[in-house]
Design a protein around this motif. Structure first.
Motif, PDB file in Angstrom:
ATOM      1  N   LYS A  52      39.009 -95.773  40.620  1.00 52.08           N
ATOM      2  CA  LYS A  52      38.690 -94.859  41.715  1.00 52.08           C
ATOM      3  C   LYS A  52      37.788 -95.619  42.680  1.00 52.08           C
ATOM      4  N   ALA A  53      37.741 -95.135  43.919  1.00 52.99           N
ATOM      5  CA  ALA A  53      36.991 -95.845  44.951  1.00 52.99           C
ATOM      6  C   ALA A  53      35.783 -95.027  45.384  1.00 52.99           C
ATOM      7  N   CYS A  54      34.671 -95.704  45.555  1.00 47.72           N
ATOM      8  CA  CYS A  54      33.475 -95.076  46.108  1.00 47.72           C
ATOM      9  C   CYS A  54      33.731 -94.723  47.569  1.00 47.72           C
ATOM     10  N   LYS A  55      33.456 -93.480  47.947  1.00 48.51           N
ATOM     11  CA  LYS A  55      33.673 -93.075  49.338  1.00 48.51           C
ATOM     12  C   LYS A  55      32.619 -93.654  50.262  1.00 48.51           C
ATOM     13  N   GLU A  56      31.505 -94.075  49.725  1.00 50.14           N
ATOM     14  CA  GLU A  56      30.417 -94.596  50.562  1.00 50.14           C
ATOM     15  C   GLU A  56      30.625 -96.066  50.904  1.00 50.14           C
ATOM     16  N   CYS A  57      31.028 -96.864  49.931  1.00 51.35           N
ATOM     17  CA  CYS A  57      31.087 -98.304  50.177  1.00 51.35           C
ATOM     18  C   CYS A  57      32.405 -98.938  49.741  1.00 51.35           C
ATOM     19  N   ALA A  58      33.356 -98.125  49.223  1.00 53.31           N
ATOM     20  CA  ALA A  58      34.704 -98.582  48.871  1.00 53.31           C
ATOM     21  C   ALA A  58      34.751 -99.463  47.625  1.00 53.31           C
ATOM     22  N   THR A  59      33.659 -99.583  46.911  1.00 59.62           N
ATOM     23  CA  THR A  59      33.692-100.320  45.657  1.00 59.62           C
ATOM     24  C   THR A  59      34.554 -99.574  44.650  1.00 59.62           C
ATOM     25  N   GLU A  99      30.365 -93.254  36.198  1.00 57.53           N
ATOM     26  CA  GLU A  99      29.858 -92.092  36.922  1.00 57.53           C
ATOM     27  C   GLU A  99      29.205 -92.448  38.240  1.00 57.53           C
ATOM     28  N   ARG A 100      28.629 -93.645  38.304  1.00 54.94           N
ATOM     29  CA  ARG A 100      27.933 -94.042  39.525  1.00 54.94           C
ATOM     30  C   ARG A 100      28.490 -95.355  40.035  1.00 54.94           C
ATOM     31  N   CYS A 101      28.582 -95.455  41.340  1.00 58.62           N
ATOM     32  CA  CYS A 101      28.990 -96.706  41.963  1.00 58.62           C
ATOM     33  C   CYS A 101      27.979 -97.791  41.629  1.00 58.62           C
ATOM     34  N   GLU A 102      28.471 -98.939  41.138  1.00 59.75           N
ATOM     35  CA  GLU A 102      27.507 -99.979  40.765  1.00 59.75           C
ATOM     36  C   GLU A 102      26.961-100.708  41.982  1.00 59.75           C
ATOM     37  N   ASN A 103      27.575-100.519  43.126  1.00 56.90           N
ATOM     38  CA  ASN A 103      27.072-101.159  44.333  1.00 56.90           C
ATOM     39  C   ASN A 103      26.024-100.304  45.045  1.00 56.90           C
ATOM     40  N   CYS A 104      26.308 -99.015  45.257  1.00 55.25           N
ATOM     41  CA  CYS A 104      25.399 -98.188  46.063  1.00 55.25           C
ATOM     42  C   CYS A 104      24.825 -96.996  45.305  1.00 55.25           C
ATOM     43  N   GLY A 105      25.286 -96.747  44.074  1.00 52.56           N
ATOM     44  CA  GLY A 105      24.717 -95.658  43.291  1.00 52.56           C
ATOM     45  C   GLY A 105      25.305 -94.297  43.594  1.00 52.56           C
ATOM     46  N   SER A 106      26.269 -94.231  44.498  1.00 52.46           N
ATOM     47  CA  SER A 106      26.890 -92.953  44.858  1.00 52.46           C
ATOM     48  C   SER A 106      27.717 -92.405  43.693  1.00 52.46           C
ATOM     49  N   THR A 107      27.847 -91.085  43.648  1.00 52.13           N
ATOM     50  CA  THR A 107      28.752 -90.469  42.679  1.00 52.13           C
ATOM     51  C   THR A 107      29.958 -89.854  43.388  1.00 52.13           C
ATOM     52  N   ASN A 108      30.131 -90.227  44.633  1.00 58.36           N
ATOM     53  CA  ASN A 108      31.182 -89.667  45.481  1.00 58.36           C
ATOM     54  C   ASN A 108      32.408 -90.585  45.451  1.00 58.36           C
ATOM     55  N   PHE A 109      33.354 -90.280  44.551  1.00 60.09           N
ATOM     56  CA  PHE A 109      34.523 -91.141  44.374  1.00 60.09           C
ATOM     57  C   PHE A 109      35.792 -90.416  44.796  1.00 60.09           C
ATOM     58  N   THR A 110      36.824 -91.185  45.081  1.00 58.83           N
ATOM     59  CA  THR A 110      38.133 -90.617  45.378  1.00 58.83           C
ATOM     60  C   THR A 110      39.219 -91.464  44.729  1.00 58.83           C
ATOM     61  N   ASP A 111      40.325 -90.815  44.383  1.00 64.57           N
ATOM     62  CA  ASP A 111      41.494 -91.546  43.886  1.00 64.57           C
ATOM     63  C   ASP A 111      42.393 -92.008  45.024  1.00 64.57           C
ATOM     64  N   ASP A 112      42.074 -91.587  46.227  1.00 66.45           N
ATOM     65  CA  ASP A 112      42.921 -91.871  47.378  1.00 66.45           C
ATOM     66  C   ASP A 112      42.479 -93.168  48.041  1.00 66.45           C
ATOM     67  N   TRP A 113      42.958 -94.263  47.496  1.00 66.58           N
ATOM     68  CA  TRP A 113      42.579 -95.563  48.055  1.00 66.58           C
ATOM     69  C   TRP A 113      43.763 -96.501  48.011  1.00 66.58           C
ATOM     70  N   GLU A 114      43.698 -97.546  48.821  1.00 74.47           N
ATOM     71  CA  GLU A 114      44.771 -98.545  48.865  1.00 74.47           C
ATOM     72  C   GLU A 114      44.160 -99.926  49.025  1.00 74.47           C
ATOM     73  N   GLY A 115      44.861-100.884  48.486  1.00 72.98           N
ATOM     74  CA  GLY A 115      44.459-102.267  48.684  1.00 72.98           C
ATOM     75  C   GLY A 115      43.284-102.637  47.807  1.00 72.98           C
ATOM     76  N   MET A 116      43.157-103.877  47.502  1.00 74.63           N
ATOM     77  CA  MET A 116      42.061-104.285  46.629  1.00 74.63           C
ATOM     78  C   MET A 116      41.588-105.681  46.994  1.00 74.63           C
ATOM     79  N   ILE A 117      40.289-105.819  47.079  1.00 73.92           N
ATOM     80  CA  ILE A 117      39.674-107.137  47.231  1.00 73.92           C
ATOM     81  C   ILE A 117      38.873-107.364  45.950  1.00 73.92           C
ATOM     82  N   VAL A 118      39.074-108.479  45.310  1.00 68.41           N
ATOM     83  CA  VAL A 118      38.237-108.801  44.160  1.00 68.41           C
ATOM     84  C   VAL A 118      37.315-109.936  44.563  1.00 68.41           C
ATOM     85  N   VAL A 119      36.046-109.673  44.478  1.00 67.37           N
ATOM     86  CA  VAL A 119      35.051-110.667  44.868  1.00 67.37           C
ATOM     87  C   VAL A 119      34.421-111.219  43.603  1.00 67.37           C
ATOM     88  N   ILE A 120      34.653-112.486  43.361  1.00 72.16           N
ATOM     89  CA  ILE A 120      34.156-113.091  42.127  1.00 72.16           C
ATOM     90  C   ILE A 120      32.884-113.890  42.387  1.00 72.16           C
TER      91      ILE A 120
END
Ligand SMILES: [Zn+2]
Length: 77
Positions: free
Chosen positions: A14-21, A28-49
Motif C-alpha cells: 500500500k502507498a502512503c498518501k502523504e509521501c508515496a512510500t 501501520e505507520r509509514c516508515e518515512n513520514c509516520g503517517s497512517t494514511n495509506f491507499t491501495d490505489d497506486w501505480e509504479g514503483m521506485i526502489v531506492v537502495i
C-alpha cells in the motif's frame, strides 16, 4: 477482507498518501513520514537502495532505502 480477488500482479503493498512510500499491508505507520494514511490505489514503483548516490532519491526527497510509488490515487507524486 472476506472476498478474495484473483491474484494481483502487484506485490501486496500500500502507498502512503502523504509521501508515496510503499509499505507492506501489515505495516501501520509509514516508515518515512509516520503517517497512517495509506491507499491501495497506486501505480509504479521506485526502489531506492542507496539514496545517497541516487539522483532520483534526492529529487523526491528520500534519505533512506525505501520503495516509493510514482502515482497515488491517480496523482503523480
Ligand atoms: Zn509517508
Amino acid at each position: 477482507m472476506s472476498q478474495r480477488r484473483a491474484p494481483s500482479r502487484r506485490p501486496p503493498l500500500k502507498a502512503c498518501k502523504e509521501c508515496a512510500t510503499l509499505a507492506y499491508r501489515d505495516v501501520e505507520r509509514c516508515e518515512n513520514c509516520g503517517s497512517t494514511n495509506f491507499t491501495d490505489d497506486w501505480e509504479g514503483m521506485i526502489v531506492v537502495i542507496r539514496p545517497e548516490s541516487s539522483a532520483v532519491a534526492r529529487h523526491v526527497g528520500l534519505s533512506k532505502s525505501l520503495m516509493r510509488a510514482i502515482k497515488v490515487s491517480g496523482k503523480v507524486v
